[in-house]
Scaffold this active site. Structure first.
Site, PDB file in Angstrom:
ATOM      1  N   ASN A 330      30.906 -12.388  36.334  1.00 50.78           N
ATOM      2  CA  ASN A 330      30.925 -10.957  35.999  1.00 50.78           C
ATOM      3  C   ASN A 330      30.474 -10.031  36.848  1.00 50.78           C
ATOM      4  O   ASN A 330      29.447  -9.123  36.469  1.00 50.78           O
ATOM      5  CB  ASN A 330      30.442 -10.821  34.398  1.00 50.78           C
ATOM      6  CG  ASN A 330      31.214  -9.610  33.693  1.00 50.78           C
ATOM      7  OD1 ASN A 330      32.122  -8.790  34.297  1.00 50.78           O
ATOM      8  ND2 ASN A 330      30.822  -9.369  32.447  1.00 50.78           N
ATOM      9  N   HIS A 366      28.424  -5.917  24.019  1.00 48.40           N
ATOM     10  CA  HIS A 366      29.335  -6.722  23.729  1.00 48.40           C
ATOM     11  C   HIS A 366      29.735  -6.597  22.016  1.00 48.40           C
ATOM     12  O   HIS A 366      30.925  -6.966  21.726  1.00 48.40           O
ATOM     13  CB  HIS A 366      28.913  -8.103  23.989  1.00 48.40           C
ATOM     14  CG  HIS A 366      28.881  -8.489  25.379  1.00 48.40           C
ATOM     15  ND1 HIS A 366      28.281  -8.252  26.303  1.00 48.40           N
ATOM     16  CD2 HIS A 366      29.860  -9.140  25.878  1.00 48.40           C
ATOM     17  CE1 HIS A 366      28.551  -8.755  27.533  1.00 48.40           C
ATOM     18  NE2 HIS A 366      29.812  -9.360  27.240  1.00 48.40           N
TER      19      HIS A 366
END
Length: 478
Positions: A330, A366
């Protein structure tokens, strides 16, 4: 308008997606997401063949195709993704591209995202409008800071070389802003990219025509890699499952087996993200967005197409410490966290504190479930221990001798085992999200990660220093 056509088929009951999802053992939203990701590649071909020559239609093409994908996946909920774009456009017009605009953009987007999580989040892996919205949140926050940096640059203030590359001296036009947000290749799952890159792309600053052959080769390479990892993920989850780890049967196996099983489960679970990023990167390359200049090699200058790269495969697969995972996995989100959160917390005067708040931001980004916070807390304590332990042992002569001998293969095997096993430990809460589930699996592992990493500063570190002083003097290089 493929998404609209598929939505129409679903509305009249003729869509093949539900049956296909059942046959391959997945959910309908997950299969729709995969179809949408794969659509990016042919859309890139169409763009370069028919649309790119008409500059006035470029943004329109991205908006129409991106909205089409949004409607197919989320229906009328797509408006959630439009609203924050309107807000940043208006706030920039009213307040100007400065500090106050950046603060308002940050607070508004994070609040909107969190409210979305509260309203839509469940114990399962949800595919709702919040999925692309978490990507858009980072893009809009980065955009507001880039506008602020551009204002600083115009005033003659000093910026880092990285900030200079993304700073914006003028505010976006509304069609450019919406095209940037709904860019079809990576609207759903990223990767994020700067508005400066988008402007360079639509302004023909990338030599796409001259590099057409290289573009096609690199795009196809990433497409094949993405499909390969997708197959590997499907095979992996058929062998290693979280459902089994939550069962009573899992407790009946040995503690060593449980640790290795959870580690291998995590490794294949991460392939889901890797496959998505490789497929979206292939689409970004096919559009031409990923161009990243040229580099000199023994064969001469070659074009680089890694401007939207989100995974470094060799570093990930060969990882022997958790820093390797952070460096390779990521990448664009990690770059955002480093440039727009970590470095801008410099006023705290403490790197560990800045890192802690950066990881806390990523956990909040998140979602609201406890598992996200435990996973990023795990990352914090593991990296803290690794850095301090490495700084101690790499200064010893015995350490350098071992890595210079055949013992390096044994050391590599041990470190590789360590990273795989404890990546499983770290990722479990992230996957199951809720306290009751991750606590149950952690109990089956006897909370080994907490026992290994938490006491480092108070217990293990003094012991390691004492042992190192006894068995090995400092190396000549240190």
């Amino acid at each position: 308008m493929i998404g609209l056509f598929l939505s129409l088929l679903s509305w009249i009951g003729l869509s093949p997606v539900p049956l296909a999802a059942y046959l391959i053992g997945t959910t309908e939203p997950a299969l729709k997401l995969l179809i949408s990701i794969l659509l990016g590649y042919p859309l890139g071909i169409i763009y370069n063949k028919y649309v790119r020559e008409y500059k006035e239609y470029r943004n329109i093409y991205f908006i129409v195709t991106g909205l089409d994908i949004a409607l197919y996946n989320f229906g009328l909920s797509f408006y959630h993704n439009v609203l924050p774009a309107v807000v940043i456009y208006l706030s920039t017009k009213l307040l100007g591209p400065g500090k106050h605009n950046a603060i308002i953009t940050f607070i508004f987007n994070m609040t909107y995202l969190l409210v979305g999580y509260v309203l839509t989040e469940s114990e399962d892996y949800d595919i709702t409008w919040t999925m692309p919205h978490c990507v858009l949140t980072l893009k809009l926050i980065a955009l507001s800071f880039d506008l602020w940096d551009g204002k600083k640059m115009l005033k003659g203030e000093k910026l880092s070389e990285t900030n200079k590359k993304t700073a914006l001296e003028s505010t976006p036009q509304f069609p450019e802003l919406i095209g940037f947000l709904y860019f079809p290749a990576c609207f759903l799952v990223g990767p994020i990219f700067s508005f400066r890159r988008y402007l360079d792309f639509i302004s023909d600053k990338f030599p796409i025509e001259k590099e057409a052959h290289s573009l096609e080769d690199q795009a196809m390479k990433r497409l094949v890699q993405g499909l390969s990892y997708l197959v590997a993920f499907q095979v992996g989850i058929s062998v290693f499952s979280m459902k089994y780890m939550l069962s009573d049967e899992f407790w009946e196996t040995s503690i060593i087996y449980r640790h290795f099983y959870s580690g291998l489960w995590a490794h294949f679970a991460l392939y889901k993200y890797i496959a998505c990023w490789l497929l979206t990167e292939a689409s970004c390359i096919r559009f031409g967005l990923s161009y990243n200049g040229k580099k000199k090699t023994e064969m001469g200058e070659v074009s680089q197409w890694d401007g939207c790269n989100n995974i470094k495969l060799m570093r990930f697969e060969g990882a022997t410490k958790f820093q390797h995972y952070i460096d390779s996995f990521n990448c664009n989100t990690n770059h955002f966290a480093a440039e727009y959160i970590y470095k801008r917390l410099k006023f705290l005067g403490n790197r560990n504190l800045s890192q802690f708040f950066t990881l806390f931001f990523l956990a909040v980004w998140h979602g609201t479930r406890s598992g996200y916070y435990v996973t990023f807390f795990n990352e914090f304590i593991i990296i803290y221990m690794e850095k301090e332990l490495e700084s101690i042992i790499t200064k010893t002569e015995i350490y350098n001798k071992l890595w210079a001998s055949n013992a390096k293969y044994l050391l590599y095997g041990l470190l590789k085992t360590y990273t795989i096993v404890f990546m499983g430990w770290s990722l479990i809460p992230f996957d199951v999200k809720v306290f009751s589930k991750w606590w149950r699996v952690y109990a089956s592992l006897y909370f080994s990660g907490f026992m290994l990493f938490l006491p480092w500063a108070l217990i293990y570190k003094p012991a390691v220093i004492k042992i190192v002083k006894m068995i090995s003097p400092p190396s000549k290089e240190n």
